[in-house]
Write an enzyme that holds these catalytic residues in place. Structure first.
Site, PDB file in Angstrom:
ATOM      1  N   ALA A  48       0.802  -1.224   0.000  1.00 39.51           N
ATOM      2  CA  ALA A  48       0.000   0.000   0.000  1.00 39.51           C
ATOM      3  C   ALA A  48       0.836   1.276   0.000  1.00 39.51           C
ATOM      4  O   ALA A  48       0.315   2.362  -0.238  1.00 39.51           O
ATOM      5  CB  ALA A  48      -0.933   0.001   1.211  1.00 39.51           C
ATOM      6  N   ARG A  81      10.972   6.918  -0.816  1.00 39.53           N
ATOM      7  CA  ARG A  81      12.419   6.906  -1.073  1.00 39.53           C
ATOM      8  C   ARG A  81      12.766   6.571  -2.521  1.00 39.53           C
ATOM      9  O   ARG A  81      13.883   6.762  -2.960  1.00 39.53           O
ATOM     10  CB  ARG A  81      13.109   5.914  -0.100  1.00 39.53           C
ATOM     11  CG  ARG A  81      13.070   6.378   1.345  1.00 39.53           C
ATOM     12  CD  ARG A  81      13.388   5.252   2.320  1.00 39.53           C
ATOM     13  NE  ARG A  81      12.236   4.405   2.597  1.00 39.53           N
ATOM     14  CZ  ARG A  81      12.232   3.356   3.429  1.00 39.53           C
ATOM     15  NH1 ARG A  81      13.349   3.026   4.062  1.00 39.53           N
ATOM     16  NH2 ARG A  81      11.146   2.638   3.630  1.00 39.53           N
ATOM     17  N   LYS A  84       5.761   2.270  -5.566  1.00 45.60           N
ATOM     18  CA  LYS A  84       6.987   1.468  -5.422  1.00 45.60           C
ATOM     19  C   LYS A  84       6.857   0.043  -5.916  1.00 45.60           C
ATOM     20  O   LYS A  84       7.698  -0.417  -6.695  1.00 45.60           O
ATOM     21  CB  LYS A  84       7.445   1.470  -3.962  1.00 45.60           C
ATOM     22  CG  LYS A  84       8.642   0.553  -3.752  1.00 45.60           C
ATOM     23  CD  LYS A  84       9.340   0.775  -2.450  1.00 45.60           C
ATOM     24  CE  LYS A  84       8.642   0.177  -1.282  1.00 45.60           C
ATOM     25  NZ  LYS A  84       9.472   0.258  -0.062  1.00 45.60           N
ATOM     26  N   GLY A 130       1.277   2.162   8.806  1.00 43.42           N
ATOM     27  CA  GLY A 130       2.293   1.193   9.214  1.00 43.42           C
ATOM     28  C   GLY A 130       1.936  -0.221   8.788  1.00 43.42           C
ATOM     29  O   GLY A 130       0.802  -0.497   8.388  1.00 43.42           O
ATOM     30  N   GLY A 138      15.042  -3.549  10.123  1.00 44.42           N
ATOM     31  CA  GLY A 138      14.762  -3.864  11.523  1.00 44.42           C
ATOM     32  C   GLY A 138      15.772  -4.916  11.983  1.00 44.42           C
ATOM     33  O   GLY A 138      16.173  -5.785  11.207  1.00 44.42           O
ATOM     34  N   GLU A 155      13.205  -1.482  15.023  1.00 44.08           N
ATOM     35  CA  GLU A 155      13.429  -0.775  13.756  1.00 44.08           C
ATOM     36  C   GLU A 155      14.698   0.062  13.831  1.00 44.08           C
ATOM     37  O   GLU A 155      15.083   0.533  14.903  1.00 44.08           O
ATOM     38  CB  GLU A 155      12.223   0.128  13.458  1.00 44.08           C
ATOM     39  CG  GLU A 155      10.995  -0.626  13.043  1.00 44.08           C
ATOM     40  CD  GLU A 155      11.237  -1.547  11.862  1.00 44.08           C
ATOM     41  OE1 GLU A 155      11.565  -1.063  10.767  1.00 44.08           O
ATOM     42  OE2 GLU A 155      11.121  -2.783  12.037  1.00 44.08           O
ATOM     43  N   LYS A 214       3.932  -5.884 -40.189  1.00 41.20           N
ATOM     44  CA  LYS A 214       2.918  -5.589 -39.172  1.00 41.20           C
ATOM     45  C   LYS A 214       1.666  -6.404 -39.417  1.00 41.20           C
ATOM     46  O   LYS A 214       1.147  -6.395 -40.525  1.00 41.20           O
ATOM     47  CB  LYS A 214       2.582  -4.093 -39.198  1.00 41.20           C
ATOM     48  CG  LYS A 214       1.668  -3.674 -38.076  1.00 41.20           C
ATOM     49  CD  LYS A 214       0.659  -2.631 -38.492  1.00 41.20           C
ATOM     50  CE  LYS A 214      -0.642  -3.230 -38.883  1.00 41.20           C
ATOM     51  NZ  LYS A 214      -1.660  -2.271 -39.264  1.00 41.20           N
TER      52      LYS A 214
END
Ligand code: UD1
Ligand code: MG
Length: 456
Positions: free
Chosen positions: A11, A16, A23, A78, A140, A155, A351
């Protein structure tokens, strides 16, 4: 046997990555990271998979393929909060639940099987997949007691200087007793450096309630890389590329330079095929045995039969027969079917066309929306004129026909079986079988014209 379930966490936006693309949709060897995870999990006999999506949910959902249900996490509070979103689908079920982050594309089904195996053998309520990292920054850390038993996960941002020295990391993959997981998730708080509900906190909570928690340490850290930025993305790409290429080499494929050969994880290649540098094989491409591919060739979602050579060319969504010779510098566009022993040469674009057995289109041609029979020769520079600015029309060239150089075939048009079209013709009507067709201005010779001109 215990039922198995899986939750995939996908989610997050992935801040970063500094990207507009979510991501988990960033590709590794041509496939979104989260798809790699789903494809491995789908081989484990899992009866329900839930992918938790949030950022760009509809977009992410439409780019995921496979046997998964979805749960929406509106706000990314989280990883524990993300898993809670799957409770409607999973919370009441008995079994073992695998939780995997969508940004760990290198995990293999073998490792996941071992993780589940240990979890069940030990009778644990949670088992963490851990690894030893040369550089554990950002991960972590696994905190063990003096007997070596796992106590909790801390963490990076919450770790004390001593804890930062620990190089055993949480890979973000876990096995849980499903009921206990959903029981205790709501006990997780967000009282930490990031103000997030951390899934790893469930481990400490289970320990406090005297449940068995175990850890399975994978021997190869590389398998567990969590991709949070583009540096890790490039690392993952390189590791996956090596893994894929090694698999093909062990199956009998020769690579002249494996470092510059890029093959998707879903491609298959037969033995004794030779691959030159700069070759990119994408999607679900199937290449037969004893082919020669490259250099500098891109093939996507196509089927290539045995003994075919493709040099410096692009082939997309097409079917290529046996003993075919393509290139250099050919472009085979989607929905083309090239039969056995055909030759497609320099600067030829095909094509949405079928080319029959042993036909040749050797130089500088455009063949679009066409059906070409067997043993046809298409001369240098001959083209199909398939488009009038509004609609596309079909050209048919029947078996054994010969189309001379620089011919325009204005579609819709049929060149009959065994017909011969003279060079330079612009063909606007069907050519009968076995006819010779010439459609060009007659040559006019003005005798001694140049002598007269030069006198002035
Ligand atoms: C996480 C783990 C860390 C571990 C590392 C392994 C936590 C708190 N930390 O850190 O211990 O070493 O993975 O790679 O779990 N996600 C959601 N919703 C959220 C937050 C995250 O779905 O609210 C998803 C992300 O899209 C991502 C995955 O969960 O796919 C992991 O999140 P990420 O932010 O990458 O966690 P890390 O900081 O890598
Ligand atoms: Mg991560």
């Amino acid at each position: 046997m215990n039922s198995k379930f899986a939750v995939i966490l996908a989610a997050g936006q992935g801040t970063r990555m500094k990207s507009k693309l979510y991501k988990v949709l960033h590709n590794v060897c041509g496939k979104p990271m989260v798809q790699h995870v789903i494809d491995q999990i789908s081989q484990l006999g899992v009866s329900k998979t839930v992918t938790v999506i949030g950022h760009g949910a509809d977009y992410v959902k439409s780019h995921i393929d496979g046997n998964t249900e979805f749960a929406i996490q509106e706000k990314q509070l989280g990883t524990a909060h993300a898993v809670i979103q799957a409770s409607e689908i999973l919370a009441n079920l008995e079994g073992t639940t695998l939780v995997v982050c969508g940004d760990t594309p290198l995990l293999t089904k073998e490792t996941l099987e071992k993780l589940i195996g240990q979890h069940e053998t030990v009778g644990a309520k949670a088992t963490i997949l851990t690894a030893i990292a040369d550089n554990p920054t950002g991960y972590g850390r696994i905190i063990r007691d003096s007997n070596g038993n796992v106590e909790r996960i801390v963490e990076h941002k919450d770790a004390s200087p001593d804890e930062l020295l620990v190089n055993e990391i949480n890979t973000g993959t876990y096995c849980f007793d499903n009921k206990q997981l959903f029981n205790y998730l709501s006990n997780v708080t967000n009282n930490n450096a990031q103000g997030e509900y951390y899934l790893p906190d469930v481990i400490e909570i289970l320990k406090e309630n005297d449940y068995i928690v175990s850890a399975y340490q994978v021997s190869d850290f590389n398998e567990t890389i969590g991709v949070n930025d583009r540096v890790a993305l490039a690392q993952a790409e390189e590791i996956m590329r090596k893994r894929i290429n090694n698999k093909h080499m062990l199956n009998g494929v020769t690579f002249i330079d494996s470092n510059s050969t890029y093959i998707s994880s879903d491609a298959s290649i037969g033995s004794d095929t030779l691959i030159y540098p700069g070759t990119v094989i994408q999607g679900k491409t199937k290449i037969g045995s004893n082919c020669t591919i490259g250099p500098n060739t891109e093939i996507k979602d196509s089927d290539i039969d045995d003994n075919t050579t493709i040099k410096m060319s692009v082939v997309h969504d097409s079917k290529i027969g046996e003993g075919v010779n393509i290139g250099p510098f050919s472009h085979i566009r989607p929905n083309s079917k090239i039969s056995d022993d055909v030759r497609i040469g320099n600067f030829v674009e095909i094509k949405k066309s079928e080319i029959g057995k042993k036909s040749k289109v050797s130089h500088l041609s455009y063949i679009g929306d066409s059906e070409i029979g067997k043993d046809v020769n298409v001369g240098c520079g001959a083209i199909t004129v398939n488009y009038d600015g509004q609609n596309k029309y079909k050209t048919v060239i029947q078996d054994n026909a010969f189309v001379g150089c620089n011919v325009n075939l204005i579609a819709p048009v049929i060149v009959g079986e065994g017909a011969f079209v003279a060079a330079g013709s612009t063909i606007t009507k069907d050519v009968p079988d076995k006819a010779l067709s010439i459609a060009r201005a007659k040559q006019v010779d003005k005798e001694k014209f140049m002598d007269r001109k030069n006198r002035n």
